[in-house]
Design an enzyme around this catalytic site. Structure first.
Site, mmCIF file in Angstrom:
data_model
loop_
_atom_site.group_PDB
_atom_site.id
_atom_site.type_symbol
_atom_site.label_atom_id
_atom_site.label_comp_id
_atom_site.label_asym_id
_atom_site.label_seq_id
_atom_site.Cartn_x
_atom_site.Cartn_y
_atom_site.Cartn_z
ATOM 1 N N ASP A 1 12.299 27.782 37.304
ATOM 2 C CA ASP A 1 12.805 27.546 38.656
ATOM 3 C C ASP A 1 13.100 26.083 38.901
ATOM 4 O OD1 ASP A 1 10.964 30.084 38.742
ATOM 5 O OD2 ASP A 1 12.383 30.238 40.403
ATOM 6 N N ARG B 1 13.446 28.859 50.592
ATOM 7 C CA ARG B 1 12.396 28.824 49.565
ATOM 8 C C ARG B 1 12.432 27.437 48.913
ATOM 9 N NH1 ARG B 1 12.207 33.741 45.506
ATOM 10 N NH2 ARG B 1 10.030 33.089 45.357
ATOM 11 N N ARG C 1 16.227 37.366 44.479
ATOM 12 C CA ARG C 1 15.309 36.328 44.036
ATOM 13 C C ARG C 1 15.694 35.970 42.611
ATOM 14 N NH1 ARG C 1 14.565 38.847 39.837
ATOM 15 N NH2 ARG C 1 13.044 37.267 39.284
ATOM 16 N N GLY C 2 15.052 34.908 42.151
ATOM 17 C CA GLY C 2 15.415 34.392 40.823
ATOM 18 C C GLY C 2 16.237 33.144 41.015
ATOM 19 N N ALA C 3 15.856 32.063 40.373
ATOM 20 C CA ALA C 3 16.462 30.766 40.656
ATOM 21 C C ALA C 3 17.993 30.775 40.686
ATOM 22 C CB ALA C 3 15.926 29.743 39.655
ATOM 23 N N GLN D 1 7.495 41.483 39.412
ATOM 24 C CA GLN D 1 8.877 41.389 38.919
ATOM 25 C C GLN D 1 9.013 41.987 37.511
ATOM 26 O OE1 GLN D 1 7.235 38.902 40.448
ATOM 27 N NE2 GLN D 1 8.600 37.496 41.537
ATOM 28 N N ASN E 1 7.689 27.722 36.896
ATOM 29 C CA ASN E 1 8.138 29.103 36.772
ATOM 30 C C ASN E 1 7.114 29.992 37.472
ATOM 31 O OD1 ASN E 1 10.215 30.882 35.640
ATOM 32 N ND2 ASN E 1 8.573 31.693 34.364
ATOM 33 N N LYS E 2 7.382 31.300 37.428
ATOM 34 C CA LYS E 2 6.513 32.239 38.117
ATOM 35 C C LYS E 2 5.031 32.045 37.789
ATOM 36 C CE LYS E 2 7.489 34.373 40.545
ATOM 37 N NZ LYS E 2 7.452 33.834 41.910
HETATM 38 C C1 LIG Z 1 16.263 33.174 35.877
HETATM 39 S S1 LIG Z 1 15.031 32.268 36.628
HETATM 40 C C2 LIG Z 1 14.086 33.482 37.409
HETATM 41 C C3 LIG Z 1 12.778 32.936 37.872
HETATM 42 O O1 LIG Z 1 12.653 33.119 39.285
HETATM 43 C C4 LIG Z 1 11.509 33.916 39.505
HETATM 44 O O2 LIG Z 1 10.849 33.624 40.701
HETATM 45 P P1 LIG Z 1 11.077 34.598 41.981
HETATM 46 O O3 LIG Z 1 11.102 36.004 41.465
HETATM 47 O O4 LIG Z 1 9.895 34.290 42.862
HETATM 48 O O5 LIG Z 1 12.387 34.154 42.590
HETATM 49 C C5 LIG Z 1 10.622 33.621 38.335
HETATM 50 O O6 LIG Z 1 10.021 32.363 38.441
HETATM 51 C C6 LIG Z 1 11.648 33.672 37.238
HETATM 52 O O7 LIG Z 1 11.253 33.155 36.039
#
Ligand SMILES: CSC[C@H]1O[C@H](OP(=O)(O)O)[C@H](O)[C@@H]1O
Length: 346
Positions: free
Chosen positions: A237, A89, A46-48, A196, A247-248
């Site tokens: 994101d 996603r 996960r993570g953009a 996270q 973002n999150k």
């Molecule tokens: C480096 S951007 C990471 C960004 O993605 C995360 O979302 P997820 O864990 O649901 O994929 C979160 O928004 C982070 O800031």
């Protein structure tokens, strides 16, 4: 970095299983695009930026396994592979950016034989990963200049090496400041419901010996009110043309509190996170995830069975709360419509 988020190894794609951290450091192997799609959907990765890299590798895996004796059949099946990955996603624009990049490369080589196209797509996916690591280091260098020596920096969620091909965006800024010799401390929001911050950011920063203190999300305002936070740095994101940032979930709350306490609030993200087709954040799709992420922790029920639940995985912070947007091409501030498009063109 003592771990790899994702890599192409032999004839497989290998990813660290982020659902198992911090208690287990387990690496999963994927030999088909369907497995990669499930890994993105299930947040194994996960993570953009990281899901952009995963999608690129998923396209290359899918291309490798297509059985076709004509270009028409190959490209039709490749389009299906891309559609499956694009449905994993909805919020992080990097996923779609990576898929479109792979499609463009395939189209640009349509005149070659199918096996050559397969090889080119594999090389492109590996290049996406390598480039992301360099982009994160450039973001880190550009952002470190904004972090004062001795600062206490609050971050939300995980925008670290685990959310990218390594080094991180928000954590890239923190790492670069630390590596430059600045004595910084980090406050990491646990980031309910998927944790996270607690499970990933704290784990990463402790491995790098960067001072980190974990807090529950509802403590951030109190620390700001007591003058214990000097700035905030988060990932993104999807960033609209006017600087509105998805973002999150919980990021918007941090940004409003930061504004109230006159604390700089920085967003760190690659240019590939910009979605200049959107004039504001109003149309950014917000993923709603399963209710068990809220009602359970590691399978333990923490709320009454049957309770109604909302679980939006992201929120949108209006640009007026964002002090600056740190990218690999420079730092945007002020009129984001102008400064972001200038960076994107630069
Ligand atoms: C480096 S951007 C990471 C960004 O993605 C995360 O979302 P997820 O864990 O649901 O994929 C979160 O928004 C982070 O800031």
């Amino acid at each position: 970095m003592s771990f790899r988020t994702i890599e192409w190894r032999g004839d497989k794609v290998v990813m660290i299983d982020q659902t198992k951290l911090p208690t287990e450091e387990v690496y999963n192997e994927y030999s088909d695009f369907q497995g990669v799609a499930e890994a993105i959907r299930g947040m194994i990765i996960r993570g953009a930026p990281a899901i952009g890299v995963a999608a690129a590798m998923g396209v290359a895996l899918g291309a490798r396994d297509i059985i076709a004796d004509t270009h028409e059949s190959f490209f039709r099946q490749l389009s299906n592979v891309c559609d499956v990955l694009a449905r994993t996603r909805p919020t992080a624009v990097n996923l779609f950016w990576a898929i479109e990049r792979m499609k463009r490369v395939a189209e640009a080589n349509r005149d070659k034989d199918i096996n050559s196209i397969r090889a080119i797509l594999k090389a492109e996916a590996i290049a996406v990963e390598a480039e992301d690591l360099q982009i994160c280091k450039a973001i880190g260098a550009n952002g470190a200049a904004l972090i004062k020596d001795g600062a206490t920096v609050l971050t939300h969620c995980n925008a670290g090496g685990l959310a990218t091909a390594g080094y991180g965006t928000a954590l890239g800024v923190i790492r670069a400041a630390h590596e430059s010799g600045k004595k910084i401390k980090v406050i990491a929001d646990e980031t309910r419901p998927w944790l996270q911050g607690a499970r990933l950011t704290a784990w990463e920063l402790m491995k790098d010996n960067i001072p980190v203190t974990l807090i529950s999300d509802n403590m951030a305002g109190w620390l700001m009110q007591n003058g214990e936070i000097d700035c905030c740095v988060v990932g993104a994101d999807r960033i609209a043309a006017n600087g509105d940032t998805a973002n999150k979930i919980g990021t918007y709350s941090v940004a409003v509190l930061a504004k109230e306490h006159r604390i700089p609030f920085y967003v760190a993200a690659p240019i590939s996170t910009l979605d200049l087709s959107l004039d504001s954040g109003a149309k950014i799709p917000i993923e709603e995830r399963t209710i068990t992420e809220v009602t359970q922790i590691k399978g333990i029920q923490i709320a009454p069975e049957g309770v109604k639940v909302r679980n939006p995985a992201f929120d949108v912070t209006p640009a007026r709360y964002v002090t600056a947007i740190i990218t690999e091409k420079g730092v945007a501030h002020g009129d984001y419509l102008e400064s972001l498009s200038a960076l994107a063109k630069g």
